[in-house]
Design a protein around this motif. Structure first.
Motif, PDB file in Angstrom:
ATOM      1  N   LEU A 112       0.859  -1.180   0.000  1.00 22.62           N
ATOM      2  CA  LEU A 112       0.000   0.000   0.000  1.00 22.62           C
ATOM      3  C   LEU A 112       0.897   1.232   0.000  1.00 22.62           C
ATOM      4  N   VAL A 113       0.834   2.007  -1.072  1.00 21.11           N
ATOM      5  CA  VAL A 113       1.668   3.197  -1.215  1.00 21.11           C
ATOM      6  C   VAL A 113       0.828   4.421  -0.879  1.00 21.11           C
ATOM      7  N   ALA A 114       1.180   5.035   0.253  1.00 21.58           N
ATOM      8  CA  ALA A 114       0.493   6.245   0.707  1.00 21.58           C
ATOM      9  C   ALA A 114       1.509   7.348   0.949  1.00 21.58           C
ATOM     10  N   VAL A 115       2.558   7.375   0.127  1.00 25.18           N
ATOM     11  CA  VAL A 115       3.619   8.366   0.240  1.00 25.18           C
ATOM     12  C   VAL A 115       3.156   9.653  -0.435  1.00 25.18           C
ATOM     13  N   VAL A 116       3.306  10.770   0.249  1.00 32.83           N
ATOM     14  CA  VAL A 116       2.864  12.051  -0.291  1.00 32.83           C
ATOM     15  C   VAL A 116       3.760  12.460  -1.462  1.00 32.83           C
TER      16      VAL A 116
END
Length: 398
Positions: A112-116
């Motif tokens: 899960l990529v939730a990098v800003v």
């Protein structure tokens, strides 16, 4: 609509799914942790990453017994390594390469990529190239390099599941239906903190004002984007790429209650809508457990208390960032990446009180005018135009 995004067999996941969470300390990451904690029999957190908040990462590693942690910022990594705050045996990985290593590691089946911002692009591609399921919460990744990401997903047989509430809602409405049945998708927008402000008051808006979102608890950048509707512009671009649509098939409406997250209109004139409370735990759980449904960490809608659902057309003179996004969609090529980069620079300046709120669209428009759209042939070209757009946008600041 790409097969990688919408057709997932029931046998695609093991009984207990092993998750790598990149962006664990942000608002999406915190909602993801709530989902994982609610389903210890179905989900296992095997690695986490963040930009610099190593103290919170250490707490997460202890609570969820996470063996591998990556920290993007070099100074924060050194502080974390010297702190002794992480559980014994925790492996600490440094820098952007650490995030890529976690994304491609065989220990996780879902990343899960939730990098800003755009820092999640390399890890997302690493997950795809490893044939993993990519749960994507960072819309900038598709806006920056959508054609490369979707092509990689097809070539490597990776599954791409949208975590953004609007795109997850479209996904649920479209599942199992051919693209030829779709007339258009309609994403809803709350209108942000200034939805009901008089237009002449916007020039005096402060960052503190912009961060008072009426419905959602989100990070600073995305909350400002909600106030300008740049967030919805980015989501329209992402919807076009993710579901294989034309710019004219992607629309937005204001919906103050944030209960209906998207609607899909079919060629016969009928519509399907997806409804749930304004909490990111709902789309996150859908992506992590798909195609399984299970009780979540929050209560469902109570229709006895839901009095009304309101929809309004978007006034693009009040929200020029949406008009600029539609311009970038029509131009195609590198235009969406330029839009995204210029917006990031302008929003950062606003949050630092170096730019008035109403000047954000002007910076983006000047950057789009200065850099004509091209069709990139390689990912390095996209990254180069992203850097050029940031330079031009910085030069357009007062």
């Amino acid at each position: 609509m790409p097969d990688s995004a919408i057709r997932i067999p029931h046998s695609a996941f093991p009984a207990r799914r092993r998750v790598s969470l990149l962006g664990a300390t942000g608002s999406i990451g915190q909602s993801t942790l709530r989902v994982i904690a609610a389903h210890p029999d179905k989900l296992e957190l095997v690695s986490i990453a963040a930009h610099s908040n190593w103290e919170k990462l250490a707490a997460i590693a202890a609570e969820f017994r996470v063996p591998r942690v990556a920290i993007h910022d070099a100074t924060a990594f050194e502080s974390a390594r010297a702190s002794g705050a992480f559980p014994p045996g925790t492996e600490l990985l440094p820098g952007p390469g650490g995030l890529v290593e976690l994304a491609r590691s065989p220990e996780a089946g879902t990343v899960l990529v939730a990098v800003v911002g755009t820092a999640g692009l390399r890890p997302a591609l690493a997950a795809i190239e490893s044939g993993k399921t990519l749960a994507l919460a960072s819309k900038e990744i598709l806006v920056l390099a959508g054609s490369f990401v979707m092509d990689a997903a097809r070539r490597h047989g990776a599954r791409l599941l949208p975590v953004d509430s609007e795109h997850n809602a479209v996904f649920q409405c479209l599942e199992g239906r051919p693209a030829s049945d779709v007339a258009r998708v309609i994403l809803t927008a709350s209108g942000g903190a200034f939805r009901d402000w008089p237009a002449d008051a916007l020039a005096r808006a402060t960052p503190a004002d912009a961060l008072r979102h009426p419905n959602w608890a989100m990070g600073p950048k995305i909350t400002v984007d909600s106030a300008t509707l740049a967030n919805k512009g980015l989501e329209l671009i992402e919807a076009q790429i993710l579901f294989g649509l034309s710019p004219g098939q992607c629309r937005a409406v204001l919906h103050p209650q944030s209960i209906v997250h998207a609607l899909v209109e079919f060629t016969d004139g009928s519509m399907l809508a997806q409804l749930c409370p304004p909490s990111m735990t709902f789309p996150i759980q859908h992506a992590l457990l798909h195609p399984v449904r299970a009780p979540g960490p929050e209560s469902a809608l109570n229709l006895e208390k839901l009095l009304s659902l309101e929809f309004r057309p978007v006034d693009e003179t009040r929200y020029p960032m949406l008009a600029l996004a539609r311009q970038a969609m029509r131009a195609g090529g590198t235009a969406p990446a330029i839009y995204n980069a210029a917006n990031e620079v302008a929003v950062a300046a606003f949050l630092e009180e170096k730019l008035p709120f109403t000047a954000i669209p002007s910076v983006v428009e000047k950057t789009l005018q200065a850099l004509p759209a091209t069709v990139p042939q390689a990912l390095d070209e996209v990254l180069a135009i992203d850097a050029d757009a940031r330079r031009v946008a910085a030069g357009a600041l007062p």
